[in-house]
Scaffold this active site. Structure first.
Site, PDB file in Angstrom:
ATOM      1  N   ASP A  99       0.852  -1.189   0.000  1.00 47.86           N
ATOM      2  CA  ASP A  99       0.000   0.000   0.000  1.00 47.86           C
ATOM      3  C   ASP A  99       0.892   1.246   0.000  1.00 47.86           C
ATOM      4  O   ASP A  99       1.772   1.363  -0.841  1.00 47.86           O
ATOM      5  CB  ASP A  99      -0.969  -0.075   1.193  1.00 47.86           C
ATOM      6  CG  ASP A  99      -1.944   1.080   1.276  1.00 47.86           C
ATOM      7  OD1 ASP A  99      -2.918   1.100   0.504  1.00 47.86           O
ATOM      8  OD2 ASP A  99      -1.736   1.976   2.123  1.00 47.86           O
ATOM      9  N   HIS A 294      -7.056  -6.343  -0.859  1.00 47.90           N
ATOM     10  CA  HIS A 294      -5.999  -5.353  -0.663  1.00 47.90           C
ATOM     11  C   HIS A 294      -4.986  -5.760   0.397  1.00 47.90           C
ATOM     12  O   HIS A 294      -3.825  -5.370   0.327  1.00 47.90           O
ATOM     13  CB  HIS A 294      -6.626  -4.012  -0.287  1.00 47.90           C
ATOM     14  CG  HIS A 294      -5.645  -2.889  -0.259  1.00 47.90           C
ATOM     15  ND1 HIS A 294      -4.943  -2.492  -1.379  1.00 47.90           N
ATOM     16  CD2 HIS A 294      -5.224  -2.087   0.750  1.00 47.90           C
ATOM     17  CE1 HIS A 294      -4.143  -1.486  -1.058  1.00 47.90           C
ATOM     18  NE2 HIS A 294      -4.286  -1.225   0.213  1.00 47.90           N
TER      19      HIS A 294
END
Length: 316
Positions: A99, A294
């Site tokens: 991320d 994610h």
């Protein structure tokens, strides 16, 4: 179990989780996370012969949290990685991020290739510098509804996320995972609503996420709050200004990209190699993890650890 300690880096005190001996691997977390997001990788990488260090980056966890948003530019964040490598007595390291940590990892490899043996980014591809500042661009394109623009408003996201930490992390972690039943919604905050409206409360937690994990996040952000991490977003336009000298530059160290095929950030398999080839021409074959969202290294730890080990060994 990892050992926990602090290190003085660039005038800040950074908390580290550390395990193993051998070539240094630095693991950089994203938002809203802390060292704990790498809990499944620390021991296997250490047992494979690496010295693995997962810091709480500035603004997070038990590390220092400068008050000024200007203290969170990409040059500060890359400087922390370089300072950490040197503070640990090393000249070079493998740098792995997820991320926002991926963006820091990619930029560290771009700006300081002399200290990076190889770089791996999870979820987020290298992001080339665009023609206009990113917050300005998304504001114009979405009327300010893009989540970056929601995050840039002082105090707004802090109030929403801090109101009920347990609810915040249940929604965030489940809502961006591969276990959510519906496709991910575009990250546009509804008028009059908040970021958490983009996700639903899970009826039950998915198998990779336990009540103990939720409690760990709640405890960490109960201490740190969210302002430090949100300040990373508030620095996006300043980063654009600061990195003008690297317009068009490429990452020249070996690179790996790992992404879940249910991640909102998944660009589609046909787009990955062209994007990587343009930004990091010495990239290895990208790894797409089926069913993962994610939080790929938490959702599919064995697959991610195997991909990282294969990459690290091939670039040793």
């Amino acid at each position: 179990m990892p050992q926990h300690r602090t290190a003085d880096i660039n005038g800040l005190r950074l908390h580290l989780a550390e395990e193993g001996e051998g070539p240094l691997v630095v693991l950089l977390h994203g938002f809203p996370e802390f060292w704990y997001s790498w809990r499944h990788q620390l021991r296997p990488l250490a047992e494979a012969g690496f010295r693995v260090v997962a810091p709480d980056q500035r603004g997070y966890g038990d590390s220092d949290r400068p008050a000024s948003p200007e203290a969170y530019s990409i040059l500060h964040l890359v400087g922390d990685v370089v300072g950490l490598i040197h503070a640990l007595g090393e000249e070079r390291a493998y740098v792995v991020g997820h991320d926002w940590g991926s963006l820091v990892a990619w930029q560290t490899a771009l700006l300081r290739p002399d200290v990076v043996r190889a770089v791996a980014g999870l979820s987020i591809l290298p992001m080339p510098r665009g023609p206009v500042p990113p917050l300005l661009s998304t504001r114009e394109q979405t009327g300010g509804r893009f989540y970056w623009n929601y995050f840039e408003q002082p105090g707004v996201a802090e109030a929403e996320f801090g109101k009920d930490l347990d609810r915040t992390f249940r929604r965030m972690l489940y809502g961006a995972s591969g276990d959510r039943p519906e496709p991910p919604a575009p990250p546009l905050v509804p008028p009059g609503g908040g970021f958490l409206d983009l996700a639903a409360d899970p009826e039950t937690l998915p198998g990779w996420l336990t009540e103990e994990d939720i409690a760990a996040y709640v405890a960490a952000f109960g201490r740190s709050g969210f302002t430090g991490g949100l300040n990373w977003y508030r620095s996006l336009d300043r980063n654009w200004e600061l990195t003008a000298a690297w317009q068009g530059a490429r990452i020249e160290v070996p690179a790996l990209y790992v992404v879940g095929d249910r991640d909102r950030a998944f660009p589609g398999e046909d787009r990955i190699v062209p994007a990587l080839s343009a930004a990091a021409p010495h990239h290895h074959t990208p790894v797409v993890v089926p069913g993962a969202g994610h939080w790929v290294q938490q959702e599919r730890p064995e697959a991610v650890t195997a991909a990282l080990l294969g990459f690290l060994r091939s670039t040793a």
